[in-house]
Design a protein around this motif. Sequence first.
Motif, short mmCIF file in Angstrom:
data_model
loop_
_atom_site.label_atom_id
_atom_site.label_comp_id
_atom_site.label_asym_id
_atom_site.label_seq_id
_atom_site.Cartn_x
_atom_site.Cartn_y
_atom_site.Cartn_z
N PHE B 9 37.80 -9.59 -15.11
CA PHE B 9 38.76 -9.14 -14.12
C PHE B 9 38.56 -7.68 -13.76
O PHE B 9 38.52 -7.30 -12.61
CB PHE B 9 40.15 -9.31 -14.71
N THR B 12 35.35 -7.07 -11.93
CA THR B 12 35.61 -7.54 -10.60
C THR B 12 36.35 -6.52 -9.77
O THR B 12 35.98 -6.17 -8.67
CB THR B 12 36.52 -8.76 -10.79
N THR B 13 37.42 -6.04 -10.36
CA THR B 13 38.24 -5.04 -9.72
C THR B 13 37.42 -3.82 -9.38
O THR B 13 37.50 -3.28 -8.29
CB THR B 13 39.35 -4.66 -10.70
N VAL B 16 35.38 -4.49 -6.35
CA VAL B 16 36.17 -4.54 -5.13
C VAL B 16 36.52 -3.12 -4.69
O VAL B 16 36.37 -2.75 -3.54
CB VAL B 16 37.45 -5.37 -5.34
N VAL B 17 36.94 -2.32 -5.66
CA VAL B 17 37.31 -0.94 -5.33
C VAL B 17 36.09 -0.20 -4.83
O VAL B 17 36.14 0.50 -3.82
CB VAL B 17 37.88 -0.23 -6.56
N SER B 20 35.45 -0.92 -1.35
CA SER B 20 36.45 -0.70 -0.32
C SER B 20 36.24 0.59 0.42
O SER B 20 36.69 0.75 1.52
CB SER B 20 37.84 -0.74 -0.93
N SER B 106 42.53 3.75 -6.43
CA SER B 106 42.91 2.36 -6.24
C SER B 106 44.32 2.30 -5.70
O SER B 106 45.23 2.95 -6.21
CB SER B 106 42.81 1.64 -7.59
N ASN B 107 44.48 1.52 -4.63
CA ASN B 107 45.81 1.36 -4.04
C ASN B 107 46.78 0.80 -5.07
O ASN B 107 47.95 1.19 -5.12
CB ASN B 107 45.75 0.39 -2.86
N ALA B 108 46.29 -0.13 -5.88
CA ALA B 108 47.16 -0.79 -6.85
C ALA B 108 47.64 0.20 -7.91
O ALA B 108 48.78 0.11 -8.37
CB ALA B 108 46.43 -1.95 -7.50
N LYS B 111 50.46 2.12 -6.49
CA LYS B 111 51.66 1.30 -6.45
C LYS B 111 52.30 1.21 -7.84
O LYS B 111 53.51 1.34 -7.98
CB LYS B 111 51.33 -0.10 -5.92
N SER B 112 51.47 0.98 -8.86
CA SER B 112 52.08 0.84 -10.19
C SER B 112 52.62 2.17 -10.71
O SER B 112 53.64 2.20 -11.40
CB SER B 112 51.11 0.19 -11.17
N GLU B 115 55.97 2.55 -8.81
CA GLU B 115 56.98 1.59 -9.27
C GLU B 115 57.50 1.91 -10.65
O GLU B 115 58.66 1.68 -10.96
CB GLU B 115 56.40 0.17 -9.25
N ASP B 129 42.37 0.81 4.45
CA ASP B 129 43.39 -0.23 4.38
C ASP B 129 44.70 0.30 3.79
O ASP B 129 45.63 -0.45 3.57
CB ASP B 129 42.89 -1.42 3.56
#
Lengths: 299, 382
Positions: B9, B12-13, B16-17, B20, B106-108, B111-112, B115, B129
Amino acid sequence: MTTADEARSRTWPSLVGGRPRVNRWSVLALPAVVFLVAVFLIPLLAMTLRSVNDPPGAGLSNYQQFFTQGAYVRVLTNTFWIALLATVSCLVIGYPFAYLMTIVSGRVAGLLLIAVLLPFWSSLLVRTFAWQVLLRDTGVINRILLDLGVISEPLTLIRTTLGVILGMSHILLPFMVLPIYAVMRRIDPEFSRAAANLGASPATAFLRIFVPLSLPGVLAGCLLVFVLALGFYITPALLGGLKDQMISQLIVQQIQQRLDWGFGTAMGVLLVAITLAFLFAASRAVRLQDVFGSGIGED
Amino acid sequence: MRSRTIFAFLATTAIVVGCSSGGGGGTSAAPSSEAPASQPAASESAAASESASAATSAACNPPKQDGVTLSFTSFGGVYQEAQRKAWLEPYTALTGVKFTEDENSSNATIKSQVESGQVTWDVVDVGNDFGLDVHKDLLEPLDYTLIPKDEMNADLGITDYRVPDITYGVVLAYNTDKTAGKVPAGWADYFDTTKIPGKRGAWDYSEGGMFEFALMADGVAPKDLYPLDLARATKKLNTIKDDIVFWQSGAESQELIGSGEVAMTMIWNGRGWSAKNIDKKPVEIQWNQQIVTADYLVVPKGSPNKDAAMKFIAYASCAANNAGPSQYIPYGPTNTKSTANPAMVADLSVTNADQNSAYFNDAYLGEHFDEIDAAWQAWKGS
């Protein structure tokens, strides 16, 4: 030795189908239980809650969204198909290999073990890229075959389902070989000799005595490989073609880029749920604690 | 066993990053005098009232801020090194502000952090994006009294929450050995395997540009791309489906075109540049019908050093400094008044921008992702 093992496995308490008596040594499992609850169970629950509550009051809308996208559902089914192919491939390679390990001398068995484990210690990405170098049109295999004049056009090896299965089998093979080997080496050779004494041919003795006794290891290996394979996508993405898509890729996309964590977690929950359903179905066929207990714990 | 799943995972991440944005070592464009005049967008931000010139001078001349430590997060590699040399190090010398760096934008993660209330990132370089109006709960509005918004290239999708810091192009690259002397004139030739045979490389990402390129190849003008006609694009994509080779990372695209495994590919111009100039491969870029895009600076909501972050972003955006990274890599400025490294000008996306160039409509793409991605997955699986 075999009888001792069997006696032991009968007296040990187990979670499923074992005796209700609580062993006081089980307190030693407490750290592991705490760990699993903290880093696995709680996040999984949080994820499940999120999938029905992001956006607030989402209910099952995230799941609905998934199932109305035919293309996404196809990726999900394809994920299970590829995992199944990888499992079969690992079994076909791994079973004879494990058997070989049990019949050769200890020293050779050690070498074979290292042969299985060595690639296991290098990174998944490195191994996948190595397969790319081997398989691509301008890669090692095609170069050699072209130079030898065996072929005139490069074979299509990469970006095929075959490429995916090769790459995944390489990575997952230890998870098949080790449980099978662990079970096989505890099978008492006297059984096969007894069968021969009673008139069975070597093939019959193997098929009717050895193979059934090794089945717990086979099941353990298959379950491990299958469940692990479900989470793959880098290898399919790098070695597969347009259709070799896996669900993890869609999940990462939603979590990482889209930031739609409701939809992303819903897909994650679906994957976990279907995997659990598979394990449950498997547990009807065979006692899981036999599978995992005998397969992994012993070696 | 669980840990291996998690590893798969993470790996993979990471890819992807990496894909991007900055991972590409992509290139950016230099501001061109022929570039369409920036229309200062009617500002919704309450702050943008001061004159541009006042903003510019304040931006380029930040005050001393001893004792301040800012965190800067980008995509690592030569890309972040260029940003460090061009912006971070001079800024430290000028103001005394120290930097801690992360290389895993990383956008994620943003976000974390937001949050959970544990915001540790102050300034983050993100892909096209992110930083849109829909991300308003995750980001601080930028201080456009400091940041010279009026000077920025208005085609690059500036919002209240993001300002572009470098530009690069998504372009057509071709391997001259494989095209046998023929020069593909644009995306129509990419889709014509009779005229120039050979495999075609493409990024395996629904919003990476392939739908746009298919439409341009089919005769759609760059300004008419949006809303995307997905049916028409899919039909065009089908014409070369068997010849397409997907890549997942910038490094892979560079390798595919360099080795000649594909005759042509869509590629981030920095990767095309590296194939030619670093790897010394027979690779050329066709700038016609490129998509010009950018990376952006954002400030996560609740950043403990929000004000200092704004001052730094203003510094990196101001005309005197914005083109700095082009000293090291083919990424160009986003400030139309900033002058790129002359040695790199010919290799920058913005310098090569013309009326045939397209720009991503990031707001549209963000809003219609599910529909666009479903069409992409359906096409791949069909």
